[in-house]
Design an enzyme around this catalytic site. Structure first.
Site, short mmCIF file in Angstrom:
data_model
loop_
_atom_site.label_atom_id
_atom_site.label_comp_id
_atom_site.label_asym_id
_atom_site.label_seq_id
_atom_site.Cartn_x
_atom_site.Cartn_y
_atom_site.Cartn_z
N GLU A 448 0.73 -1.13 0.06
CA GLU A 448 -0.09 -0.18 -0.12
C GLU A 448 0.94 1.28 0.12
O GLU A 448 0.78 2.25 0.85
CB GLU A 448 -1.02 -0.04 1.14
CG GLU A 448 -1.96 -1.21 1.19
CD GLU A 448 -2.59 -1.55 2.50
OE1 GLU A 448 -2.48 -0.51 3.27
OE2 GLU A 448 -3.41 -2.81 2.56
N GLU A 554 -6.18 -10.40 -1.58
CA GLU A 554 -7.04 -10.24 -0.28
C GLU A 554 -8.45 -10.17 -0.34
O GLU A 554 -9.25 -9.59 0.14
CB GLU A 554 -6.48 -9.16 0.65
CG GLU A 554 -4.94 -9.25 0.88
CD GLU A 554 -4.54 -7.72 1.63
OE1 GLU A 554 -5.62 -7.05 2.28
OE2 GLU A 554 -3.47 -7.28 1.69
O1 G3I Z 1 -3.36 -9.20 19.01
C1 G3I Z 1 -3.92 -8.03 19.65
C2 G3I Z 1 -4.69 -8.65 20.79
O2 G3I Z 1 -3.87 -9.23 21.78
C3 G3I Z 1 -5.26 -7.17 21.57
O3 G3I Z 1 -6.07 -7.70 22.67
C4 G3I Z 1 -6.26 -6.71 20.39
C5 G3I Z 1 -7.12 -5.43 20.83
O4 G3I Z 1 -6.29 -4.46 20.54
O5 G3I Z 1 -5.59 -6.34 19.30
C6 G3I Z 1 -5.24 -7.41 18.44
O6 G3I Z 1 -4.40 -6.99 17.49
C7 G3I Z 1 -5.15 -6.60 16.39
C8 G3I Z 1 -4.65 -7.43 15.28
O7 G3I Z 1 -5.68 -7.13 13.90
C9 G3I Z 1 -5.28 -8.96 15.54
O8 G3I Z 1 -6.59 -9.11 15.81
C10 G3I Z 1 -4.81 -5.38 15.94
O9 G3I Z 1 -5.39 -4.31 16.93
C11 G3I Z 1 -5.71 -4.79 14.57
O10 G3I Z 1 -5.31 -3.55 14.18
C12 G3I Z 1 -5.37 -5.77 13.55
O11 G3I Z 1 -5.85 -5.50 12.37
C13 G3I Z 1 -5.34 -6.08 11.30
C14 G3I Z 1 -5.08 -4.99 10.29
O12 G3I Z 1 -4.76 -5.35 9.00
C15 G3I Z 1 -4.18 -4.21 10.56
O13 G3I Z 1 -2.79 -4.83 10.72
C16 G3I Z 1 -6.58 -7.06 10.54
O14 G3I Z 1 -6.62 -8.13 11.51
C17 G3I Z 1 -6.14 -7.44 9.33
O15 G3I Z 1 -7.09 -8.37 8.73
C18 G3I Z 1 -5.68 -6.42 8.41
O16 G3I Z 1 -5.29 -6.71 7.31
C19 G3I Z 1 -4.93 -5.73 6.04
C20 G3I Z 1 -3.88 -6.52 5.46
O17 G3I Z 1 -2.64 -6.86 6.31
C21 G3I Z 1 -3.16 -5.36 4.49
N1 G3I Z 1 -4.48 -4.99 3.63
C22 G3I Z 1 -5.65 -4.46 4.18
C23 G3I Z 1 -5.97 -5.42 5.12
C24 G3I Z 1 -7.42 -5.11 5.85
O18 G3I Z 1 -7.05 -3.89 6.73
#
Ligand code: G3I
Length: 629
Positions: A448, A554
């Site tokens: 991105e 994705e």
């Molecule tokens: O693991 C922690 C957990 O310990 C904590 O209690 C919880 C509450 O804050 O957060 C958890 O981490 C979260 C993680 O997902 C796992 O669930 C992060 O806050 C959250 O920001 C993260 O979101 C991910 C997001 O990317 C940001 O990295 C989504 O699952 C994931 O599906 C999404 O995927 C992205 C691709 O990597 C790139 N393209 C877009 C796509 C969608 O945004």
């Protein structure tokens, strides 16, 4: 609008933002202390030591997971704080007063005729732990309409109650767990254009009273557990987490432990008890869980954990599995794997479904920098190592995701000086790619890089190196693994617009400079009313014309108010057909497997539902893979 604080305190005593800076500076000093793993580091700045023996994961006790056919390891040392736990709010932000409202303005909005909604008279609060706060929110709109309103994240135990007069009341009794500065954000939604929003935070400073005995001792609770469907005779694991808002760690007991079950405290996380059970009959299982206060043993609650057990035949699917059909068409079909899925109750079913249907797997989160390299010279490889073990067991290809991204960066990287970032980026790419070189042959090297309007997205990388960071990252990746397939991965490039135009320009410039690049990842996070199929096919053709491969990386198709499972299935079928009709399209990868764990789970975007039942979208994928030639 009124703010009433029972047992009000003097407002205004503040804590400094200095603490957050200290965190960041500490991180930077730590970074500065390390040596660089490669000679690419330009100086003695934020170096990032290569992984060492003390980063190596250790075998995990099988009592704690549902992995049946592959080895599972865990991180060796103590648990590191989650990224959001590091960035605490401190007094300087509190002292600055009420944070400014954050506006979300849709493209093309004429702000001269539509003003944003806003909140009046809000203020930061300071309260004693154990006291109760009441804040009434009454959003205003200069255009005279009644805005909508929703809270972003309610603190545990708080309420946000509708007064049915356009206002809502936030009620909260913060306790010991809430000591510090908390942010509570409410978003007002413009009545004329719901995309036009104003988010207003208040900062709530919670301090301990001199006499803590004035704080009520509340009963503990069991952390939320989703409903699950599992398969008979599979191992089922629940990580039961007790929560006590008084900041103590409750104990967990299972009064009537079923046969073939065990429960024990996780040796690394004392608030988690691992319940493992192997259901031998089908039906709805319910297990009582007693959560006992560690200060007052007479204070406890009994909650229930329930799950539905189905026979293996309930997961049979007509026709040929997607993986076999895709193999016949010489493409890969895949999914993004939930991090540590083998620690979930339905992990065995999840793994089996994935192994039967998919030939390529992407780690959804375990390779993001704030997880895999949370502190300078510290690494967390277990979740990715376990995914590699799973992929090896089932002969799956692995899609490395992501290397260089603007999001999910650990605090220590955010704190680096720009002049140190090129060396840091090179070290990071070298450290991660080298570790997985024999297993991961496909990488989202740059994730991105473009903004919605077609410019380069701002990031610590772009700030330090301009668009050259893309060249440097791709060159470093090629240097580390000359045989790997290197991608730039982007979203919102399926339809005409400035972003796709900018992508083509970026590709042309990279190719003119002989920068290594093998393909483009089209993320395709779509809604079920997507209909720009011809544009997508022409965008694929434009990338193929440049000698590059195409990966659908994705794919998910979210349902919305005016769409159905059938329209969702049609979008899946048409996307798959477009891929199959483009010889350079190498893989069709979904962003998840089951709606249960989708990052857009509220929109049921995936081919499998929460009970692992194939949806019409699954059948549509089968038909596309069988038919389109
Ligand atoms: O693991 C922690 C957990 O310990 C904590 O209690 C919880 C509450 O804050 O957060 C958890 O981490 C979260 C993680 O997902 C796992 O669930 C992060 O806050 C959250 O920001 C993260 O979101 C991910 C997001 O990317 C940001 O990295 C989504 O699952 C994931 O599906 C999404 O995927 C992205 C691709 O990597 C790139 N393209 C877009 C796509 C969608 O945004």
């Amino acid at each position: 609008m009124c703010t009433s604080v029972k047992n009000p305190l003097m407002h205004g005593s503040n804590r400094s933002h200095l603490a957050r800076c200290l965190v960041l500076c500490t991180a930077f000093i730590l970074a500065g202390c390390g040596g660089s793993s490669s000679d690419n580091n330009p100086g003695n700045g934020a170096a990032n030591l290569a992984p060492g023996q003390d980063d190596e994961p250790v075998p995990e006790n099988t009592r704690f997971n549902t992995a049946t056919n592959f080895s599972v390891t865990r991180e060796p040392g103590p648990r590191l704080p989650e990224p959001e736990e590091i960035l605490e709010l401190t007094d300087v932000e509190f002292n600055r007063g009420l944070p400014a409202a954050v506006l979300q303005t849709p493209d093309g909005l004429d702000t001269s005729i539509n003003q944003p909604p806003f909140f009046e008279n809000l203020q930061n609060l300071e309260v004693l732990a154990g006291d109760t706060i009441e804040v009434v929110y009454q959003p205003q709109d200069p255009d005279g309409e009644l805005p909508g309103m929703f809270p972003e994240k309610l603190p545990q135990g708080a309420q946000f109650v509708d007064n049915f007069d356009g206002s809502k009341t936030f009620t909260w009794q913060p306790l010991q767990m809430d000591v510090g500065i908390n942010r509570f954000t409410v978003t007002a939604v413009d009545a004329a254009d719901q995309r036009y929003r104003s988010s207003q935070s208040i900062l709530i400073k919670v301090v301990l009273p001199e006499d803590s005995s004035t704080i009520p001792n509340v009963a503990p609770m069991l952390d939320t557990i989703l409903a699950h469907t599992v398969r008979v005779n599979d191992p089922v694991v629940f990580e039961l987490k007790g929560i006590d808002l008084n900041g103590t760690v409750p104990t967990i007991e299972i009064p009537d432990l079923p046969a073939m079950a065990s429960v024990e405290q996780d040796p690394r996380f004392n608030e988690i008890y691992v319940l493992k059970v192997v259901p031998t009959t089908v039906g709805e299982f319910t297990i009582d869980v007693l959560v006992r206060d560690s200060v007052d043993p007479g204070l406890f609650v009994t909650e229930q954990v329930s799950f539905n057990v189905l026979a293996p035949s309930a997961f049979d699917r007509p026709g040929t599995a997607l993986r076999a059909l895709a193999q016949n068409r010489d493409i890969d079909i895949g999914f993004a794997a939930l991090q540590s899925f083998y620690h979930r109750p339905d992990g065995a079913l999840y793994a089996d479904t994935a192994a039967r249907e998919f030939s390529i797997v992407t780690p959804e989160n375990s390779m993001k920098m704030d997880h895999i390299n949370p502190q300078p010279g510290r690494y967390q490889f277990a979740a990715t190592d376990n995914l590699v073990s799973f992929a090896r067991q089932y002969g799956m290809r692995i899609h490395g995701h992501p290397l260089i991204w603007y999001r999910q960066l650990p605090a220590w990287v955010e704190a680096t000086q720009p002049q140190d970032r090129e060396g840091l980026m090179r070290d990071y790419i070298t450290n991660i790619m080298s570790r997985y070189q024999s297993d991961i042959t496909l990488w989202d090297v740059v994730n991105e890089p473009l903004s919605d309007n077609g410019g380069f997205r701002d990031s610590v990388w772009f700030e330090a190196m301009g668009e050259r960071y893309i060249d440097l990252a791709l060159q470093q990746a090629r240097r580390v693994d000359p045989s790997a397939t290197l991608l730039i991965n982007e979203f919102d490039i399926a339809f005409a617009g400035p972003k796709f135009d900018a992508l083509l320009q970026l590709v042309d410039n990279l190719q003119a400079r002989q920068i290594p690049l093998d393909g483009i990842g089209f993320q395709l996070h779509l809604f079920a009313d997507f209909d720009q199929f011809d544009e997508l096919a022409s965008h694929f053709a434009a990338i193929a014309a440049r000698g590059l491969d195409i990966y659908i990386t994705e794919l998910d198709v979210s349902l919305s108010a005016n769409t159905t499972l059938s329209t969702q299935a049609d979008v899946y079928q048409q996307i798959a057909t477009i891929c199959l009709q483009q010889s350079r399209c190498r893989a069709l990868q979904m962003w998840g497997l089951t709606d249960q764990y989708s990052f857009r789970s509220n929109f049921d975007p995936l081919p499998f539902d929460r009970a692992y039942q194939a949806k019409p979208a699954y059948r549509a994928l089968q038909q596309a893979l069988e038919n389109s030639r």
